[in-house]
Design an enzyme around this catalytic site. Structure first.
Site, PDB file in Angstrom:
ATOM      1  CG  HIS A 282      69.459 -14.105  71.082  1.00 31.07           C
ATOM      2  ND1 HIS A 282      69.670 -14.113  72.437  1.00 31.07           N
ATOM      3  CD2 HIS A 282      70.062 -12.661  70.998  1.00 31.07           C
ATOM      4  CE1 HIS A 282      70.262 -12.996  72.944  1.00 31.07           C
ATOM      5  NE2 HIS A 282      70.511 -12.016  72.220  1.00 31.07           N
TER       6      HIS A 282
ATOM      7  CG  ASP B  32      75.939  -6.900  72.842  1.00 31.87           C
ATOM      8  OD1 ASP B  32      76.916  -7.694  73.286  1.00 31.87           O
ATOM      9  OD2 ASP B  32      74.713  -7.443  72.590  1.00 31.87           O
TER      10      ASP B  32
ATOM     11  CG  HIS C 213      71.893  -9.451  74.997  1.00 33.59           C
ATOM     12  ND1 HIS C 213      72.471  -8.785  73.997  1.00 33.59           N
ATOM     13  CD2 HIS C 213      70.998  -8.613  75.421  1.00 33.59           C
ATOM     14  CE1 HIS C 213      71.917  -7.495  74.000  1.00 33.59           C
ATOM     15  NE2 HIS C 213      71.092  -7.322  74.988  1.00 33.59           N
TER      16      HIS C 213
HETATM   17 ZN   LIG Z   1      73.870  -9.156  72.357  1.00 32.56          ZN
END
Ligand SMILES: [Zn+2]
Length: 307
Positions: free
Chosen positions: A126, A244, A165
């Site tokens: 990120h 995740d 993500h």
């Molecule tokens: Zn993640």
């Protein structure tokens, strides 16, 4: 046939408060599982080295690097965004996390190991060129990819990201770089709410709806990633390995199981065998259910050794 395992004790000292899901116990759970399974006996263990400023600058701006270094606290926590904090050990951990990937690239390029797994934190995907967010400070994998192009003279490096993500930071840094192909699957709509409308020709984003099963994920990889990867023919394959998307992980809502991580890793090994002499460097990103994380990492590393 050898697999390197790169980590560093300081990655266990970075912590962001008692109830933060990105916690040191993640690395301990992985380590314990690898010892219990016997895999720990056959991995080549390395202490991560520290990334230099020159290496950080491959992916980040100088003012950003200086800002991160200047706010590093002597005690307590400093918050970089709503969910990313530094304690007195974080800077050292982040420098080792980025350094681990550089080292992994050097090891597989030298032929010392065929694959490397970097068990590091803080994670990185990120972190944008000049922004820390989502538990990430330096973009470990983007630094490794740029290092492979710059230092080893490679022309084509692929980054594959199966964290639940979207790797907005990686995309921010590599979009438009003809030497890098970035392939990603991620839950959408979901944090960080990016990636669904990407236009860069070197970015293959596959948004997956909440509830996606393992077989649907495999179909997305099979039809979306693999043809593009084979067409690009990377000389080195890097993996942003977040776990995740596991059904046991309550951070998100995808339904992968341990075996899906074995399967996707085998597919990536085949691509690497075809065009990159098998060279893969995998880097830990997310994964917050400690049991599922540890089992999935075991499945992921086992896949490096074959069917
Ligand atoms: Zn993640």
């Amino acid at each position: 046939m050898s697999v390197a395992y790169i980590s560093h004790p300081t990655c266990l000292q970075h912590e962001m408060g008692m109830h933060h899901p990105e916690q040191p116990a993640r690395l301990s759970a992985i380590q314990d599982r690898l010892v219990a399974s016997g895999l720990g006996m056959v991995l080549l263990n390395y202490d991560a080295s520290v990334a230099t400023d020159e290496q950080l600058l491959l992916a980040h701006t100088r003012p950003y690097i200086e800002q991160v270094k200047s706010v590093s606290p002597k005690q307590g926590h400093v918050w970089l965004d709503g969910d990313t904090a530094m304690n007195p050990h974080t800077l050292d951990a982040a420098l080792h996390a980025a350094g681990a990937v550089v080292q992994g690239v050097d090891l597989v390029m030298a032929g010392t190991a065929k694959q490397a797994f970097c068990a590091v934190r803080p994670p990185g995907h990120h972190a944008e060129r000049a922004v820390s967010m989502g538990f990430c400070i330096f973009n470990n994998i983007a630094i490794g990819a740029k290092h492979a192009l710059r230092r080893h003279g490679l022309e084509r490096v692929a980054i594959v990201d199966f964290d639940v993500h979207h790797g907005n930071g990686t995309e921010d840094i590599v979009a438009g770089d003809p030497g890098i192909l970035f392939c990603s699957t991620f839950q959408h709509p979901f944090y960080p709410h990016s990636g669904y409308d990407s236009k860069a020709p070197n970015v293959v984003n596959i948004p997956l709806p909440s509830g996606t099963t393992g077989s649907e994920f495999r179909e997305a990889v099979y039809t979306g990633w693999l043809p593009r990867l084979r067409e690009f023919a990377p000389q080195l394959l890097l993996i942003s390995a977040g776990f995740d998307a596991h059904q046991a992980d309550d951070m998100a809502n995808l339904n992968l199981i341990d075996d899906d991580y074995f399967w996707v890793t085998r597919q990536l090994c085949r691509v690497a065998d075809e065009c990159a002499d098998g060279r893969i460097v995998s880097v830990l990103e997310g994964g917050y259910d400690l049991h599922a994380l540890a089992r999935s990492v075991e499945a992921h590393i086992k896949a490096f050794y074959g069917d």
